[in-house]
Write a protein that holds these residues in place. Sequence first.
Motif, PDB file in Angstrom:
ATOM      1  N   VAL A 194       0.858  -1.181   0.000  1.00  0.00           N
ATOM      2  CA  VAL A 194       0.000   0.000   0.000  1.00  0.00           C
ATOM      3  C   VAL A 194       0.896   1.233   0.000  1.00  0.00           C
ATOM      4  O   VAL A 194       1.674   1.440   0.925  1.00  0.00           O
ATOM      5  N   VAL A 195       0.798   2.026  -1.065  1.00  0.00           N
ATOM      6  CA  VAL A 195       1.590   3.255  -1.172  1.00  0.00           C
ATOM      7  C   VAL A 195       0.905   4.373  -0.405  1.00  0.00           C
ATOM      8  O   VAL A 195       1.543   5.194   0.229  1.00  0.00           O
ATOM      9  N   ALA A 230       1.394  -0.310  -4.733  1.00  0.00           N
ATOM     10  CA  ALA A 230       2.742  -0.220  -5.295  1.00  0.00           C
ATOM     11  C   ALA A 230       2.782  -0.976  -6.618  1.00  0.00           C
ATOM     12  O   ALA A 230       2.176  -2.051  -6.754  1.00  0.00           O
ATOM     13  N   TYR A 231       3.504  -0.427  -7.582  1.00  0.00           N
ATOM     14  CA  TYR A 231       3.656  -1.082  -8.874  1.00  0.00           C
ATOM     15  C   TYR A 231       4.373  -2.422  -8.672  1.00  0.00           C
ATOM     16  O   TYR A 231       5.359  -2.508  -7.955  1.00  0.00           O
ATOM     17  N   VAL A 257      -2.795  -7.970  -1.894  1.00  0.00           N
ATOM     18  CA  VAL A 257      -2.769  -6.799  -1.017  1.00  0.00           C
ATOM     19  C   VAL A 257      -4.165  -6.532  -0.464  1.00  0.00           C
ATOM     20  O   VAL A 257      -4.334  -6.284   0.737  1.00  0.00           O
ATOM     21  N   ALA A 258      -5.183  -6.607  -1.317  1.00  0.00           N
ATOM     22  CA  ALA A 258      -6.563  -6.364  -0.882  1.00  0.00           C
ATOM     23  C   ALA A 258      -6.996  -7.378   0.173  1.00  0.00           C
ATOM     24  O   ALA A 258      -7.605  -7.008   1.182  1.00  0.00           O
ATOM     25  N   VAL A 300      -2.019   2.933  -9.126  1.00  0.00           N
ATOM     26  CA  VAL A 300      -0.778   2.170  -8.960  1.00  0.00           C
ATOM     27  C   VAL A 300       0.353   3.166  -9.098  1.00  0.00           C
ATOM     28  O   VAL A 300       0.324   4.037  -9.970  1.00  0.00           O
ATOM     29  N   GLN A 301       1.349   3.037  -8.235  1.00  0.00           N
ATOM     30  CA  GLN A 301       2.448   3.994  -8.246  1.00  0.00           C
ATOM     31  C   GLN A 301       3.773   3.289  -7.985  1.00  0.00           C
ATOM     32  O   GLN A 301       3.855   2.370  -7.175  1.00  0.00           O
TER      33      GLN A 301
END
Length: 112
Positions: free
Chosen positions: A26-27, A71-72, A79-80, A109-110
């Motif tokens: 998680v960003v 996160a990319y 993650v979810a 997404v980053q």
Amino acid sequence: MTGTIQISEAALASLIGLTAHEIPGVVGMAPANLKEGISRVLGRANVSDGVVIGRDREGGTYTADLYIVAAYGVSIPTVARNIVERVEHTVKNLAGIELSATRVHAVGVQRV
């Protein structure tokens, strides 16, 4: 002596937001609505950003919608799932509240 303990929706949203930030992948959280987006632009972000608390019609149970930026390169479904499991566990153990639904919305997404 008996009494009641009440936890505000704002406190619940903060608890959920802090918990979500701890999950690898998680960003950050994304604005859940226009008002929240404007607050963030004005520099007033807080830990409950990206968390929307709902209540059923009778007011007995809560739901949580989380709007995350992942996160990319991570598995978004993994993650979810991790978010749902950790949030539901934390809310039950720390606040004594069982969520009837926890929904994760990956809105971006980053690269980190």
